[in-house]
Design a protein around this motif. Structure first.
Motif, short mmCIF file in Angstrom:
data_model
loop_
_atom_site.label_atom_id
_atom_site.label_comp_id
_atom_site.label_asym_id
_atom_site.label_seq_id
_atom_site.Cartn_x
_atom_site.Cartn_y
_atom_site.Cartn_z
N ALA A 230 74.51 70.57 -3.76
CA ALA A 230 73.69 69.57 -3.09
C ALA A 230 72.31 70.09 -2.73
CB ALA A 230 74.40 69.07 -1.83
N GLY A 231 72.13 71.40 -2.75
CA GLY A 231 70.82 71.98 -2.53
C GLY A 231 70.37 72.10 -1.09
N VAL A 232 71.30 72.01 -0.15
CA VAL A 232 70.91 72.06 1.26
C VAL A 232 70.54 73.49 1.66
CG1 VAL A 232 72.38 70.10 1.81
CG2 VAL A 232 73.29 72.42 2.07
N GLY A 233 69.84 73.60 2.81
CA GLY A 233 69.43 74.90 3.29
C GLY A 233 70.52 75.68 4.00
N ALA A 234 71.42 74.95 4.69
CA ALA A 234 72.46 75.62 5.48
C ALA A 234 73.62 74.66 5.70
CB ALA A 234 71.91 76.07 6.83
#
Length: 315
Positions: free
Chosen positions: A104-108
């Motif tokens: 999903a490419g999220v940061g954290a």
């Protein structure tokens, strides 16, 4: 690797407290991004309520949470910190959960040690799994991070303080064990006063999150400068957009029930006062029109001639 995660890591390496407003969908995420924040938080409670209509009581599924996180991160420039609940099962379920959040490419993400079904960390009736099993789940998440997306920031949360037989001491032991197992940041949910926050700051050996839930929670309102002094690195305000949406929509709908035309005029005027442009500009219509110009045949432009509707970026 996730570019959002790399940006978030650089921000966490700074000296300032990282302040993250909570959003529950791509629209509220876009609003927060338009205002400008170094990171944005996806609330599990708000996601459940806005997606299913039900509270944060283990009723939303992993694919629903992943889809929401992916859509928010796609819409915003700031890195997204996403709630991953309890990983939606045991350690083997955590493996897939973290893989999906990496895609999903999220940061954290943050993963907690509650049993299934889980519930909001500021409601009664929470239970946590055995400490050894919880550490194993964090270790599984850390291994996936290292293998699939090493820049993803892994936040490990413990709800041990708020269980029927829980204690702050147990929560601190778990938080340190989670850091030893590979978590990047520890998250002790539910300290009840400033003294407990100070204890967490002193005794947890690593970066820390504070969950600033406001009036619905058991944790106190505190000054941000105090949080930083106590050793906290990141503060999330999970229900900022959700409570604001409910309160403001209720007020507008109540006015609408009395005078629909007057209420609609007031809503239009309030929106126009915000520095986001028109609804079409805010939602991204200029970008869509640019795609059309770049990729569609020239004769497609003819559909605009003589047609009715708002003009967006020369369309």
């Amino acid at each position: 690797m996730t570019a959002a995660g790399a940006r978030l890591r650089r921000r966490l390496d700074g000296d300032d407290l990282l302040v993250c407003p909570g959003v529950h969908d791509p629209m509220t995420g876009a609003v927060a991004d338009a205002v400008g924040f170094d990171a944005v938080y996806m609330t599990g409670y708000g996601t459940s309520l806005s997606t299913t209509g039900y509270p944060d009581a283990g009723l939303i599924t992993m694919p629903e949470m992943i889809d929401n996180a992916a859509n928010i991160q796609e819409r915003i420039d700031a890195p997204l910190i996403a709630d991953a609940d309890n990983g939606y099962g045991n350690a083997t379920n955590v493996v897939r959960t973290v893989r999906e959040y990496v895609k999903a490419g999220v940061g954290a993400i943050h993963i907690e040690d509650q049993t299934f079904p889980k519930r909001c960390g500021h409601t009664r009736g929470r239970q946590v799994i055995d400490r050894e099993e919880a550490v194993g789940k964090v270790a599984a998440a850390a291994d996936v991070r290292d293998d699939r997306g090493e820049d993803l920031v892994l936040i490990a949360r413990t709800d041990a303080r708020g269980t029927a037989d829980g204690s702050l001491e147990e929560a601190i032991v778990r938080a340190n064990d989670f850091l030893d197992a590979g978590a990047d940041v520890a998250f002790v949910e539910g300290p009840t006063d400033e003294a407990e926050l100070g204890t967490v700051g002193r005794e947890v050996d690593g970066p820390l999150v504070y969950n600033f839930v406001g009036g619905i929670g058991s944790s106190p309102y505190v000054d941000l400068a105090d949080l930083r002094e106590w050793g906290f690195d990141l503060v999330i305000f999970p229900l900022a957009a959700t409570l604001s949406t409910i309160a403001n929509v209720y007020a507008d709908m109540a006015a609408f029930a009395e005078d629909p035309v007057g209420a609609m005029r007031a809503i239009d005027e309030t929106f126009a006062d915000q520095p986001v442009g028109s609804l079409h500009e805010f939602s991204g219509f200029p970008e869509v029109i640019e795609w059309e110009r770049r990729y569609l045949p020239d004769d497609e432009r003819g559909k605009y001639e003589g047609s009715l509707g708002d003009e967006v970026d020369g369309a």
